[in-house]
Design an enzyme around this catalytic site. Structure first.
Site, PDB file in Angstrom:
ATOM      1  CD  GLU A  24      42.384 -11.411  66.123  1.00  0.00           C
ATOM      2  OE1 GLU A  24      41.630 -10.778  66.872  1.00  0.00           O
ATOM      3  OE2 GLU A  24      42.328 -11.347  64.879  1.00  0.00           O
TER       4      GLU A  24
ATOM      5  CG  HIS B  35      50.094 -10.553  62.115  1.00  0.00           C
ATOM      6  ND1 HIS B  35      49.066 -10.881  62.964  1.00  0.00           N
ATOM      7  CD2 HIS B  35      49.719 -11.012  60.901  1.00  0.00           C
ATOM      8  CE1 HIS B  35      48.119 -11.520  62.300  1.00  0.00           C
ATOM      9  NE2 HIS B  35      48.501 -11.614  61.033  1.00  0.00           N
TER      10      HIS B  35
END
Length: 437
Positions: A324, A351
């Protein structure tokens, strides 16, 4: 003495779209209070909804993803009071015959179906258009292996229906979680409420973002759930009660990334108060990353302070467990004085958007030299120019755009409001942060 910026905006005002990313005219010297962690908030809400009594989630993050979670649990019969910073949760009998809006929240579309399996009737799941392309098949396959009936017409993605029958057998199941650690966490969170608990085994390439599974295990143990994670690629949750426990949510360390980046890019000093000495959050890796890139990171009782000296070096780094962070780290690499290689992140193609393709495209559109590799990005120094930086409805992409704006005139970030997914009011907080030097 640096100014201290609150994480919530003073006012909510319409934003230009695309939004002109501010560029400071000197070193940024400021402190910023971050909102609570989305990952911790949503895990705490799920466990509170499954627990044996009322509890409070202190310092809960208020964002689109967490409000979607609160709404989802409420639709299943749990009372979630979200007034103020502390959210009270009162469990109820899990009920079906409703519809869950997952938005674009991976934690909702993956963590809630195992809870809905305990309902007394069918529960429909759907979300934003792009959510229908996010991988769900291994979660659904895992639930079927535990005795849950699911109707998805063979899609392996949203929309689908969990056919709740009031209880779940549970037991042992093997899945391939190489696309997302959330597949494992999803099955573990509700496992104690299943008749036989769950014994989840992974078979495939290495699981990405292992700190998030560690976070799930720690949260379960905090609620008195017995978890055995002593064997590699195997997690066992024993059946039993989930104790009602008041939880205080840590600041979201991944959301610190653009603010700490400002110290490196501008040669300034940025402090994040309340940075925990020990944590399962992936964002804690920022301390090592910024140091490798040329900054100094100091953790004290006051928080984490990152100080830059005007240099910014490229790195060779495996982001597999902290994927992330890739958009902001990649933006720093684009501004660095030497090449970078970011590895181990093929999974972030699944994602909110295909982050590798999106980053390469948007950096190159502004003059960058970025090459996609099978599992990452190779980034070479380049002279950038202004232009529109598209975000693809991805909050982390917006963070990458504003970091470029620290050093490049004329960067305009499309749909910066998408940051409300985990940081409501980010654009205003960012502007005041840069003005507070």
């Amino acid at each position: 003495m640096p100014g201290r910026i609150r994480s919530t905006p003073m006012t909510e005002q319409p934003l230009d779209d695309p939004w002109p990313a501010p560029r400071p005219d000197g070193p940024v010297r400021a402190a910023v209070d971050l909102p609570g962690s989305k990952s911790l908030t949503n895990r705490a809400l799920v466990l509170a909804a499954l627990s044996d009594g009322p509890s409070v989630v202190h310092r809960a993050l208020r964002s689109r993803d967490t409000e979607l979670m609160a709404d989802a649990l409420s639709a299943l019969g749990c009372a979630v009071e979200t007034d103020g910073d502390d959210w009270s949760v009162t469990p109820g009998e899990v009920r079906g015959r409703g519809t869950i809006d997952c938005g674009l929240a991976g934690t909702v579309m993956r963590f809630v179906p195992p809870v809905a399996a305990l309902a007394d009737g069918p529960v429909v799941f759907d979300g934003d258009p792009h959510a229908r392309s996010r991988p769900m098949d291994e979660v659904l396959r895992g639930l079927r292996g535990l005795g849950v009936e699911i109707s998805d017409e063979g899609r392996g993605s949203l929309p689908f229906t969990v056919e709740g029958h009031g209880s779940v057998r549970g037991g042992t199941v093997t899945i391939d979680a190489s696309a997302s650690s959330q597949f494992i966490s999803a099955l573990l969170l509700a496992g104690a409420r299943y008749d036989e608990g769950v014994d989840v085994r992974h078979d495939g390439k290495p699981v990405p973002s292992l700190p998030h599974i560690d976070m799930t295990v720690a949260a379960l143990r905090q609620h008195g759930v017995e978890v055995d994670d002593s064997d590699s690629d195997r997690w066992r949750v024993l059946p039993g009660k989930v104790a009602a426990v008041d939880v205080t949510v840590e600041p979201d360390l991944s959301n610190a990334a653009p603010f700490l980046a400002a110290a490196l890019v501008t040669g300034g000093s940025v402090t994040v108060p309340g940075w925990p000495a020990q944590t399962t959050q992936a964002g804690d890796a920022l301390r090592e990353i910024v140091t490798m890139m040329g900054a100094r990171a100091e953790l004290t009782d006051a928080g984490l302070t990152v100080t830059g000296d005007g240099t910014l070096h490229g790195i060779d780094y495996d982001l597999h467990d902290v994927g992330e962070l890739t958009p902001v780290v990649a933006a720093l690499c684009v501004l660095a004085d030497s090449p970078s290689h970011l590895r181990g992140i093929a999974h972030i193609r699944g994602h909110e958007t295909d982050r590798l393709a999106a980053l390469a495209t948007e950096f190159d559109n502004l003059g960058g030299h970025v090459t996609e590799t099978p599992d990452g990005l190779t980034i070479r120094p380049a002279h950038l120019s202004g232009g529109t930086f598209r975000t693809y409805a991805d909050h982390r992409m917006a963070h990458a755009g504003v970091v470029l704006g620290l050093a490049v005139d004329g960067v305009r970030v499309e749909d910066v409001a998408t940051t409300a997914k985990t940081f409501p009011g980010f654009a205003e907080v960012w502007s005041r942060f840069l003005e507070g030097r």
